[in-house]
Design an enzyme around this catalytic site. Structure first.
Site, PDB file in Angstrom:
ATOM      1  CD  GLN A 240      33.756  34.047  38.808  1.00  0.00           C
ATOM      2  OE1 GLN A 240      32.846  33.816  39.598  1.00  0.00           O
ATOM      3  NE2 GLN A 240      33.603  34.888  37.801  1.00  0.00           N
TER       4      GLN A 240
ATOM      5  CB  CYS B 205      34.882  39.088  30.054  1.00  0.00           C
ATOM      6  SG  CYS B 205      34.713  39.345  31.836  1.00  0.00           S
TER       7      CYS B 205
ATOM      8  CG  ASN C 257      35.984  32.493  34.045  1.00  0.00           C
ATOM      9  OD1 ASN C 257      37.068  31.906  34.050  1.00  0.00           O
ATOM     10  ND2 ASN C 257      35.465  32.973  32.933  1.00  0.00           N
TER      11      ASN C 257
ATOM     12  CB  ALA D  52      34.996  44.918  44.631  1.00  0.00           C
TER      13      ALA D  52
ATOM     14  CB  THR E 133      43.961  60.045  44.181  1.00  0.00           C
ATOM     15  OG1 THR E 133      44.998  61.009  44.069  1.00  0.00           O
ATOM     16  CG2 THR E 133      43.143  60.320  45.437  1.00  0.00           C
TER      17      THR E 133
END
Length: 520
Positions: free
Chosen positions: A189, A351, A160, A210, A247
């Site tokens: 990545q 991050c 990354n 995503a 769900t």
């Protein structure tokens, strides 16, 4: 006002237009796409079809069966599920308790492995070479030495920070020679940038995230090869073939599916464009700053030659969009602060907390000298990055570097590279102490001017002056002189530095007419 040029696509990407259109259907007031996909009635059936369509779209991008795709909340959950689930299953059923990973992995992998170490697992961290490629021979030797004990090998597909692509196919060949060992790769990545066909990679588990390739945040997937068994991590009802309870978020899952479809169709064009913009970016910096002013981390950009990004069998050396460069005698956080209104980029992984920017563990692993590593920034281009944006970014970065770098760069570099595992030389690791590490003097002056004036008559010298000290009247014949200075180290020895810093502070006291009183 104009927005900065965005060059942080490895941190996250905007939603693709097609993804926006897909997700918008779920936000319409009269939309009937709200049912629980586990329900058997009309509304549940409609959303179940949405989920399965998305599953098919993910499978097409990966070249796998649809029932090998499990939806998750994102890359971190997929990594946790793959690593913890595989390790715990192999320990419980096959008495295997060794995990092999790389020292340059994303924290979502590193921290998961560290967690398992506390649970009795032995984790082996394979090093990398100077170009950031994991040591395959080290993995081979670890597999042989711990034969029959290794539960899982987990190596990222592409780094990354540097964009370096790891030899997953070669590692898979090694792993297959040791029956019973599972192979996982974090492809967060690489998806949408280079081929990620699981049959060629040879992996058992693969992480999908995503928002790294123009899909929504908060959703991801885990490829889980048929026949692989994991210990379930999120317990509850039997969603996702009883592999992951909860769900499904239909809108996000649909967005992920569309992002995969767009990536599948446009991979060659997207990758070629991102690579052209990345190379233009590097060439611009190199021309302006020269070989001695900018250092490329990872393989040479020319190493890949002319590529067909639709070929899953090609051994790519790095991602087409990622540039990790260092600038001599400039700290990354200082540089990024200086260009923040013009360029959006990252120092290492996004991050990590912006309040605790340290030398990247990836660059440490590559052996990048400390005086270079502290000036490393990651620039990553996107599908719609323009030539003008690249040129503007180059101009802004070069202008900031020339302002921030000492006039005589060659005189300020240490005579020899610093050993990252040895004692730290202050002169090579900082440009200032305290707030000076993150705040340039010009900015500090501007902040002081905005402070409200002192109204207490006992404050004789306050923030209204540029003095390095303040004076507060205690009585008719005694004043307190307090000094505050940002003193850049000029020596290596901490004690000597402290002595010099103290002398500097005392000089400010004397300059204000003060007299020092020693108490024993």
């Amino acid at each position: 006002t104009d927005s900065p040029v965005y060059l942080d696509y490895n941190a996250t990407t905007p939603l693709a237009r097609e993804v926006c259109r897909t997700m918008a259907e779920f936000l319409e007031q009269d939309s009937q796409l709200f049912g629980n996909p586990s329900s058997s009635h009309y509304f549940g059936t409609r959303t179940k079809l949405v989920v399965e369509k998305a599953r098919k779209q993910v499978a097409q991008l990966l070249g796998c069966y649809e029932d090998e795709v499990i939806f998750t909340s994102g890359g971190s959950e997929s990594n946790n599920y793959a690593i913890k689930g595989a390790a715990l299953y192999m320990k419980q059923h096959h008495k295997r308790n060794v995990i092999i990973t790389a020292s340059i992995e994303h924290p979502a992998v590193i921290e998961t492995c560290r967690f398992l170490e506390k649970d009795g697992f032995r984790v082996i961290y394979a090093p990398c070479d100077a170009e950031g490629v994991v040591d395959v021979q080290h993995i081979k030797e670890a597999l042989e030495f711990h034969s029959g004990q290794v539960a899982l090998v987990t190596i990222m597909h592409a780094n990354n920070e540097t964009g370096v692509v790891q030899p997953i196919h070669d590692i898979a060949t090694l792993v297959k020679s040791h029956p019973g060992v599972l192979l996982h790769t974090d492809a967060s990545q690489s998806l949408g940038k280079i081929p990620t066909t699981v049959s060629h990679l040879g992996v058992d588990l693969l992480t999908v995230c995503a928002h790294k390739f123009y899909g929504p945040k908060g959703v991801g997937a885990l490829y889980m090869r048929r026949g692989v068994e994991l210990v379930k991590q999120i317990h509850g009802a039997s969603h996702e073939r009883d592999l992951r309870a909860g769900t499904e978020n239909i809108m996000l899952v649909a967005g992920l599916g569309t992002a995969c479809e767009v990536a599948t169709k446009g991979l060659q064009d997207f990758a070629s464009h991102m690579r052209e913009m990345r190379d233009r970016l590097y060439d611009g910096l190199l021309v302006a700053l020269g070989d001695g002013g900018v250092k490329l981390n990872g393989p040479l950009l020319t190493k890949d030659g002319s590529l067909d990004y639709r070929d899953p069998t090609h051994s790519y050396s790095r991602l087409p969009n990622t540039l990790n460069v260092c600038f001599a005698n400039v700290q990354a956080n200082t540089l990024l602060s200086a260009v923040s209104s013009k360029v959006a980029a990252s120092a290492g992984a996004a991050c990590h907390s912006a309040e605790h920017i340290e030398v990247s563990h990836v660059l440490r692993g590559m052996g990048v000298p400390l005086h270079w590593a502290q000036g490393a920034i990651r620039l990553s281009t996107g599908r719609e990055t323009t030539k003008q944006e690249v040129d503007d970014a180059v101009s802004s970065i070069v202008e900031a570097i020339r302002q921030l770098q000492p006039k005589q760069t060659s005189d300020t570099l240490p005579d020899e590279d610093i050993q990252l595992n040895g004692p730290v030389r202050l002169t090579a690791t900082t440009q200032g102490l305290g707030c000076g590490c993150k705040l340039r003097p010009q900015l500090l002056d501007a902040i002081l001017k905005d402070l409200p004036p002192q109204t207490d008559p006992r404050v004789l010298v306050g923030t209204e002056t540029s003095d390095d000290a303040g004076i507060f009247q205690i009585s008719s014949d005694v004043c307190l002189v307090q000094t505050l200075d940002f003193f850049t180290p000029v020596v290596d020895d901490p004690y000597e530095f402290g002595a010099i810093a103290a002398a500097n502070a005392l000089s400010d006291v004397y300059a204000m007419g003060g007299v020092c009183h020693a108490h024993t």
